[in-house]
Design a protein around this motif. Sequence first.
Motif, mmCIF file in Angstrom:
data_model
loop_
_atom_site.group_PDB
_atom_site.id
_atom_site.type_symbol
_atom_site.label_atom_id
_atom_site.label_comp_id
_atom_site.label_asym_id
_atom_site.label_seq_id
_atom_site.Cartn_x
_atom_site.Cartn_y
_atom_site.Cartn_z
ATOM 1 N N ASP A 26 91.295 105.061 13.447
ATOM 2 C CA ASP A 26 91.853 105.289 12.255
ATOM 3 C C ASP A 26 91.632 106.378 11.510
ATOM 4 N N PRO A 27 92.321 107.472 11.316
ATOM 5 C CA PRO A 27 91.666 108.397 10.289
ATOM 6 C C PRO A 27 91.340 108.153 9.027
ATOM 7 N N TYR A 28 91.999 107.173 8.407
ATOM 8 C CA TYR A 28 91.667 106.528 7.040
ATOM 9 C C TYR A 28 90.446 105.892 6.972
ATOM 10 N N PHE A 29 89.944 105.333 8.095
ATOM 11 C CA PHE A 29 88.736 104.382 8.192
ATOM 12 C C PHE A 29 87.494 104.909 9.119
ATOM 13 N N GLU A 38 87.669 92.653 -3.632
ATOM 14 C CA GLU A 38 88.376 91.012 -3.654
ATOM 15 C C GLU A 38 88.410 90.981 -2.317
ATOM 16 N N HIS A 39 88.150 89.500 -2.180
ATOM 17 C CA HIS A 39 88.440 88.882 -0.829
ATOM 18 C C HIS A 39 88.907 87.600 -1.285
ATOM 19 N N ASN A 40 90.051 86.964 -0.899
ATOM 20 C CA ASN A 40 90.499 85.688 -1.025
ATOM 21 C C ASN A 40 91.686 85.319 -0.467
ATOM 22 N N GLU A 41 92.317 84.217 -0.539
ATOM 23 C CA GLU A 41 93.325 83.633 0.404
ATOM 24 C C GLU A 41 94.620 84.475 0.370
ATOM 25 N N GLU A 42 94.735 85.335 -0.751
ATOM 26 C CA GLU A 42 95.725 86.377 -1.254
ATOM 27 C C GLU A 42 95.663 87.655 -0.405
ATOM 28 N N GLY A 43 94.512 88.059 0.237
ATOM 29 C CA GLY A 43 94.065 89.056 0.756
ATOM 30 C C GLY A 43 93.035 89.827 0.280
ATOM 31 N N SER A 44 92.614 91.103 0.620
ATOM 32 C CA SER A 44 91.499 91.649 0.196
ATOM 33 C C SER A 44 91.850 93.115 -0.055
ATOM 34 N N PHE A 45 90.940 93.782 -0.991
ATOM 35 C CA PHE A 45 91.120 95.227 -1.082
ATOM 36 C C PHE A 45 89.736 95.931 -1.711
ATOM 37 N N GLY A 46 89.692 97.087 -1.612
ATOM 38 C CA GLY A 46 88.389 97.808 -1.785
ATOM 39 C C GLY A 46 88.519 99.319 -1.902
ATOM 40 N N PHE A 47 87.525 99.926 -2.177
ATOM 41 C CA PHE A 47 87.545 101.166 -2.306
ATOM 42 C C PHE A 47 86.576 102.194 -1.216
ATOM 43 N N VAL A 48 87.068 103.022 -0.534
ATOM 44 C CA VAL A 48 86.419 103.923 0.385
ATOM 45 C C VAL A 48 85.377 104.596 -0.488
ATOM 46 N N LEU A 49 84.020 104.611 -0.181
ATOM 47 C CA LEU A 49 83.253 105.236 -1.096
ATOM 48 C C LEU A 49 82.532 106.686 -0.661
ATOM 49 N N ASN A 50 82.893 106.810 0.775
ATOM 50 C CA ASN A 50 82.562 108.049 1.452
ATOM 51 C C ASN A 50 83.879 109.213 1.912
ATOM 52 N N ASN A 51 84.716 109.050 0.989
ATOM 53 C CA ASN A 51 86.030 110.185 1.629
ATOM 54 C C ASN A 51 86.487 110.667 0.170
ATOM 55 N N ARG A 70 83.009 114.017 -8.338
ATOM 56 C CA ARG A 70 83.874 114.012 -7.212
ATOM 57 C C ARG A 70 84.899 112.993 -7.399
ATOM 58 N N ILE A 71 86.128 113.080 -6.575
ATOM 59 C CA ILE A 71 87.123 111.994 -6.708
ATOM 60 C C ILE A 71 87.266 111.407 -5.098
ATOM 61 N N SER A 72 86.893 110.081 -4.963
ATOM 62 C CA SER A 72 87.093 109.380 -3.738
ATOM 63 C C SER A 72 88.527 109.129 -3.519
ATOM 64 N N VAL A 73 89.061 109.462 -1.864
ATOM 65 C CA VAL A 73 90.248 108.847 -1.517
ATOM 66 C C VAL A 73 89.819 107.380 -1.276
ATOM 67 N N GLY A 74 90.513 106.271 -2.172
ATOM 68 C CA GLY A 74 90.119 105.029 -1.797
ATOM 69 C C GLY A 74 90.593 104.442 -0.842
ATOM 70 N N GLY A 75 91.363 104.905 -0.286
ATOM 71 C CA GLY A 75 92.292 104.075 0.915
ATOM 72 C C GLY A 75 93.603 104.787 1.132
ATOM 73 N N PRO A 76 94.334 104.190 2.028
ATOM 74 C CA PRO A 76 95.604 104.674 2.051
ATOM 75 C C PRO A 76 96.794 103.874 1.177
ATOM 76 N N VAL A 77 96.527 102.940 0.267
ATOM 77 C CA VAL A 77 97.297 102.330 -0.447
ATOM 78 C C VAL A 77 97.640 103.068 -1.884
ATOM 79 N N LYS A 78 98.722 103.148 -2.281
ATOM 80 C CA LYS A 78 99.014 103.580 -3.630
ATOM 81 C C LYS A 78 97.959 104.803 -3.965
ATOM 82 N N HIS A 79 98.640 106.110 -3.362
ATOM 83 C CA HIS A 79 97.907 107.320 -3.924
ATOM 84 C C HIS A 79 98.193 107.912 -4.995
#
Length: 191
Positions: A26-29, A38-51, A70-79
């Motif tokens: 996966d090119p994003y990861f 966050e990591h719980n029964e509703e799901g998980s999310f985080g920020f990519v630190l090195n992109n 510098r600004i990081s691309v935190g991931g593929p959701v809600k750019h």
Amino acid sequence: MLKFTPNDKEQPQKGDILLAEPFMEDPYFRRTVILLCEHNEEGSFGFVLNNYIDASLEDIMDDLSMFQSRISVGGPVKHNNLYYLHTLGDTLSDSIHVTEGIYMGGNFEELKELALAGKVTDDHVRFFVGYAGWSPDQLMSEVKSKSWFISSSDQRTLMDTTNETLWNSLIKKLGKEYSHLADLPPNPSLN
């Protein structure tokens, strides 16, 4: 004994670091380091630190010229959204504690006021466009399929936007049995 894959028995927790297994397609990861916010029964999310993106905060928002980090691309959701981590703790109302010394979000107007007053510098805040997200049980499924190493890190490392070898250095910190992975080329067929 050399190991080539992550442990599929680990349980990720809020504040952990996820290190992509070395050959993730996966090119994003690909070879990413993610702070799990966050990591719980509703799901998980985080920020990519090195992109990172090649833009300044001023390019994104007119009133943030006081920050030069510098600004990081935190991931593929809600750019279209700007997110931030900081070390300011409860100084910013509505901040969410993530891990030791690291907080997420908070009152954005307060952040700008503190920055304009010279009380906040690039060392205190790092910005992200987008985030990485997982639906309920999706991250655990990926851990069981050996896609992620689970680790931890310190505040200084998490806030550093200058480390170009973050994934490699954190893989080496997993121990001698994994350190050889840090030296593998991203595409072994080109070796």
